[in-house]
Design a protein around this motif. Structure first.
Motif, short mmCIF file in Angstrom:
data_model
loop_
_atom_site.label_atom_id
_atom_site.label_comp_id
_atom_site.label_asym_id
_atom_site.label_seq_id
_atom_site.Cartn_x
_atom_site.Cartn_y
_atom_site.Cartn_z
N CYS A 242 43.80 51.76 42.07
CA CYS A 242 44.36 51.65 40.67
C CYS A 242 43.05 51.49 39.82
O CYS A 242 43.16 52.11 38.57
N GLN A 243 42.37 50.79 39.89
CA GLN A 243 41.15 50.19 39.19
C GLN A 243 40.07 51.54 39.02
O GLN A 243 39.66 51.39 37.97
N GLU B 178 49.74 43.90 43.97
CA GLU B 178 49.79 44.32 42.84
C GLU B 178 49.04 45.54 42.29
O GLU B 178 47.68 45.72 43.03
N LYS B 179 49.37 46.12 41.03
CA LYS B 179 48.65 47.49 40.78
C LYS B 179 47.02 46.94 40.33
O LYS B 179 46.26 47.25 40.59
N ALA B 180 47.17 45.58 39.58
CA ALA B 180 45.98 45.02 38.95
C ALA B 180 44.82 44.86 40.26
O ALA B 180 43.68 44.84 40.09
#
Length: 125
Positions: free
Chosen positions: A9-10, A2-4
């Motif tokens: 992404c972070q 996941e992107k999260a």
């Protein structure tokens, strides 16, 4: 992934050195050589083959800007440029990223073959 949960992404502890509308570039935290730059799409895309044409162009633009920055800062003698795709392609972070790796005289006494040297029999079938 996941992107999260994606470290890219972070973007924590990542100092962006180049950026455009669709991509960013930053120094690799585990560099092969000094000046090793990673270029990623801003959107979470797992592999090179998931990128849009616009993202490919954005990454290409930053790779050229990155080369100019690395040339000015580190004066390498050559480069390796590439994407690892999937586990068996050597991808360890499942967010597409382009490696721009400067190469220096004598960092490898036998540079011929580049990435092929990592494969048994030099990649010969």
């Amino acid at each position: 992934m996941e992107k999260a949960a994606c470290v890219f992404c972070q973007r924590k502890n990542i100092k962006i050195v180049l950026e455009n509308e669709l991509a960013v570039a930053f120094w690799d935290s585990h560099p092969v050589n000094k000046g090793h730059l990673l270029i990623i799409p801003k959107a979470h895309k797992v592999t090179y083959f998931d990128l849009s044409d616009a993202e490919l162009l954005a990454i290409n633009a930053l790779s050229r800007q990155g080369k100019a920055l690395i040339d000015q800062t580190f004066s390498p003698a050559g480069y390796n440029v590439g994407f690892n795709v999937g586990h068996y392609g050597g991808q360890t972070v499942m967010h597409c990223h382009c490696h721009l790796i400067p190469r220096y005289i004598d960092d490898d006494p036998h540079p011929a073959g580049g990435i092929r040297k990592l494969l048994p029999n030099g990649g010969e079938i």
